[in-house]
Design an enzyme around this catalytic site. Structure first.
Site, mmCIF file in Angstrom:
data_model
loop_
_atom_site.group_PDB
_atom_site.id
_atom_site.type_symbol
_atom_site.label_atom_id
_atom_site.label_comp_id
_atom_site.label_asym_id
_atom_site.label_seq_id
_atom_site.Cartn_x
_atom_site.Cartn_y
_atom_site.Cartn_z
ATOM 1 N N HIS A 268 34.950 -24.068 -28.775
ATOM 2 C CA HIS A 268 35.270 -25.484 -28.353
ATOM 3 C C HIS A 268 34.231 -26.342 -29.266
ATOM 4 O O HIS A 268 33.513 -25.967 -30.104
ATOM 5 C CB HIS A 268 34.443 -25.487 -27.008
ATOM 6 C CG HIS A 268 35.087 -24.967 -25.814
ATOM 7 N ND1 HIS A 268 35.202 -23.673 -25.417
ATOM 8 C CD2 HIS A 268 36.206 -25.583 -25.268
ATOM 9 C CE1 HIS A 268 36.011 -23.351 -24.451
ATOM 10 N NE2 HIS A 268 36.661 -24.546 -24.291
ATOM 11 N N LYS B 192 30.679 -30.142 -25.954
ATOM 12 C CA LYS B 192 30.844 -29.509 -24.582
ATOM 13 C C LYS B 192 29.705 -29.194 -23.879
ATOM 14 O O LYS B 192 28.618 -28.642 -24.605
ATOM 15 C CB LYS B 192 31.498 -28.125 -24.822
ATOM 16 C CG LYS B 192 31.867 -27.428 -23.608
ATOM 17 C CD LYS B 192 33.098 -26.316 -23.743
ATOM 18 C CE LYS B 192 33.099 -25.491 -22.308
ATOM 19 N NZ LYS B 192 33.225 -26.443 -21.410
HETATM 20 N N1 NDP Z 1 39.586 -27.777 -16.314
HETATM 21 C C1 NDP Z 1 40.021 -28.226 -17.536
HETATM 22 O O1 NDP Z 1 41.075 -28.050 -17.858
HETATM 23 C C2 NDP Z 1 39.019 -28.881 -18.288
HETATM 24 C C3 NDP Z 1 37.910 -29.049 -17.849
HETATM 25 N N2 NDP Z 1 37.010 -29.948 -18.686
HETATM 26 C C4 NDP Z 1 35.664 -29.955 -18.152
HETATM 27 O O2 NDP Z 1 35.542 -31.482 -17.808
HETATM 28 C C5 NDP Z 1 34.305 -32.122 -17.859
HETATM 29 C C6 NDP Z 1 34.377 -33.052 -18.812
HETATM 30 O O3 NDP Z 1 34.650 -32.740 -20.010
HETATM 31 P P1 NDP Z 1 34.691 -33.931 -21.234
HETATM 32 O O4 NDP Z 1 35.931 -34.863 -20.668
HETATM 33 O O5 NDP Z 1 35.123 -33.411 -22.527
HETATM 34 O O6 NDP Z 1 33.285 -34.636 -21.019
HETATM 35 P P2 NDP Z 1 32.952 -36.175 -21.583
HETATM 36 O O7 NDP Z 1 31.439 -36.080 -21.621
HETATM 37 O O8 NDP Z 1 33.668 -36.828 -22.431
HETATM 38 O O9 NDP Z 1 33.194 -36.873 -20.424
HETATM 39 C C7 NDP Z 1 32.507 -37.056 -18.884
HETATM 40 C C8 NDP Z 1 32.518 -38.505 -18.600
HETATM 41 O O10 NDP Z 1 31.993 -38.324 -17.218
HETATM 42 C C9 NDP Z 1 31.009 -39.195 -17.025
HETATM 43 N N3 NDP Z 1 30.308 -39.015 -15.886
HETATM 44 C C10 NDP Z 1 29.178 -38.392 -16.028
HETATM 45 N N4 NDP Z 1 28.841 -38.276 -14.595
HETATM 46 C C11 NDP Z 1 29.346 -39.080 -13.924
HETATM 47 C C12 NDP Z 1 29.481 -39.515 -12.590
HETATM 48 N N5 NDP Z 1 28.504 -39.163 -11.707
HETATM 49 N N6 NDP Z 1 30.491 -40.509 -12.097
HETATM 50 C C13 NDP Z 1 31.181 -40.898 -12.892
HETATM 51 N N7 NDP Z 1 31.506 -40.580 -14.512
HETATM 52 C C14 NDP Z 1 30.275 -39.531 -14.695
HETATM 53 C C15 NDP Z 1 30.320 -39.490 -18.458
HETATM 54 O O11 NDP Z 1 29.481 -40.563 -18.726
HETATM 55 P P3 NDP Z 1 28.338 -40.421 -19.799
HETATM 56 O O12 NDP Z 1 29.182 -39.951 -21.000
HETATM 57 O O13 NDP Z 1 27.785 -41.822 -19.661
HETATM 58 O O14 NDP Z 1 27.328 -39.484 -19.221
HETATM 59 C C16 NDP Z 1 31.519 -39.294 -19.340
HETATM 60 O O15 NDP Z 1 32.097 -40.406 -19.738
HETATM 61 C C17 NDP Z 1 33.582 -30.879 -18.572
HETATM 62 O O16 NDP Z 1 32.813 -29.925 -17.464
HETATM 63 C C18 NDP Z 1 34.526 -29.864 -19.268
HETATM 64 O O17 NDP Z 1 34.132 -28.557 -19.526
HETATM 65 C C19 NDP Z 1 37.257 -30.364 -19.862
HETATM 66 C C20 NDP Z 1 38.785 -29.769 -20.409
HETATM 67 C C21 NDP Z 1 39.558 -29.384 -19.567
HETATM 68 O O1 LIG Z 2 34.804 -29.020 -21.998
HETATM 69 C C1 LIG Z 2 35.926 -28.449 -22.648
HETATM 70 O O2 LIG Z 2 36.543 -29.035 -23.466
HETATM 71 C C2 LIG Z 2 36.799 -27.574 -22.017
HETATM 72 N N1 LIG Z 2 36.360 -27.179 -20.893
HETATM 73 C C3 LIG Z 2 36.938 -25.989 -19.854
HETATM 74 C C4 LIG Z 2 36.190 -24.733 -19.835
HETATM 75 O O3 LIG Z 2 34.945 -25.061 -19.817
HETATM 76 O O4 LIG Z 2 36.723 -23.976 -19.689
HETATM 77 C C5 LIG Z 2 38.346 -26.258 -20.142
HETATM 78 C C6 LIG Z 2 38.648 -26.107 -21.786
HETATM 79 O O5 LIG Z 2 38.019 -24.886 -22.207
HETATM 80 C C7 LIG Z 2 38.121 -27.285 -22.164
#
Ligand code: NDP
Ligand SMILES: O=C(O)C1=N[C@H](C(=O)O)C[C@H](O)C1
Length: 247
Positions: free
Chosen positions: A131, A135
């Site tokens: 990743h 992450k």
């Molecule tokens: N299921 C799937 O297919 C996928 C899952 N994911 C998961 O999604 C999650 C986010 O990933 P990603 O987008 O890369 O992370 P990022 O850090 O880019 O985005 C997370 C966002 O959420 C904000 N945030 C944190 N806490 C809160 C809250 N209580 N209320 C509202 N906003 C909040 C953060 O703000 P700040 O930066 O200010 O803390 C940030 O802007 C991870 O757990 C990742 O593993 C990711 C990709 C695919």
């Molecule tokens: O944080 C990510 O980027 C992703 N999170 C998910 C995970 O933890 O499996 C899904 C994907 O791998 C991207």
């Protein structure tokens, strides 16, 4: 029109979800909020999509259930205890649906499905997830889910633990273990989300690899879950059943 709110809207995934919801037929983006924003901005929403942080997601979901709003959750960190807590909360609001999925990309779901099918046929198996360095967690939710599915399939087939001399001159050199399956994490600038599942038996190996090269890869699954969740009360784990894969 399904009115949709997004938690984590300024994050990598949340921003992509806002664009996907705006572009999708039958979905209407009410508001996207992030850390420090007032949740009342999304109160008109019928479905919330949460891509925030493992430390924030349970509080966000408690709020959704309390307000009778369905949720589609991509945020990782879902242990069995957390899923049990959600089921308890949903029992008090039986009309509310929550879909939680470690990965919304169709290819990743197929990769896990194929790995589960292959698991019974190979003595050795290891999972490598790769990743981007921003992450939040390790191992990835996808890797943990894959390892659990493989462990279940091995147990059902009566397989013993994979052969492993367990020699580690440096702690961690052989990776972590999830349900007895070795999981290795790579964090590398330039990557998005990738996983290999390596199987081995006498004289052969099988590698199943999936690559998300862009976060748009997650959007068809997210949009399908948003459309499905209002007619799925209770907790749905994974989007296999929404995609017609069973599970
Ligand atoms: N299921 C799937 O297919 C996928 C899952 N994911 C998961 O999604 C999650 C986010 O990933 P990603 O987008 O890369 O992370 P990022 O850090 O880019 O985005 C997370 C966002 O959420 C904000 N945030 C944190 N806490 C809160 C809250 N209580 N209320 C509202 N906003 C909040 C953060 O703000 P700040 O930066 O200010 O803390 C940030 O802007 C991870 O757990 C990742 O593993 C990711 C990709 C695919
Ligand atoms: O944080 C990510 O980027 C992703 N999170 C998910 C995970 O933890 O499996 C899904 C994907 O791998 C991207």
């Amino acid at each position: 029109m399904i009115k949709v709110g997004v938690f984590g809207a300024r994050g990598r995934m949340g921003a992509e979800v806002c664009r996907a919801v705006e572009a999708a037929d039958g979905l209407d983006l009410v508001a996207g909020i992030d850390v420090g924003d007032d949740r009342s901005a999304v109160e008109g929403a019928e479905v919330i999509v949460d891509f925030t942080h493992p430390d924030a997601v349970m509080d966000n979901l408690a709020w959704c259930v309390e307000h009778g709003i369905h949720a589609v959750v991509g945020t990782t960190g879902f242990t069995d205890d957390r899923l049990a807590t959600l089921r308890e909360q949903l029992a008090a609001k039986p009309e509310v649906g929550i879909v939680v999925a470690a990965n919304f990309s169709v290819g990743a779901i197929l990769m896990m499905h194929f790995a589960q099918q292959a698991a019974a046929f190979y003595e050795s198996v290891e999972v490598i997830e790769l990743h981007h360095p921003g992450k939040a967690d390790a191992p990835s939710g996808t890797a943990s889910t894959t390892a659990r599915k493989i462990a279940e399939a091995r147990a059902a087939a009566g397989l013993a633990a994979p052969p492993d001399a367990t020699v580690q001159e440096v702690p961690g050199a052989r990776g972590a273990q999830v349900d007895g399956i070795r999981v290795h994490g790579v964090r590398l600038r330039g990557l998005v989300a990738h996983q290999e599942v390596l199987f081995g038996a006498e004289g052969e190996t099988l590698t199943i690899r999936h690559d998300s090269l862009d976060r748009v890869s997650f959007m068809p699954g997210v949009v399908a879950a948003v459309r499905a969740v209002p007619s799925r009360p209770g907790l749905t784990v994974g989007i296999e059943s929404i995609l017609g894969l069973g599970g």
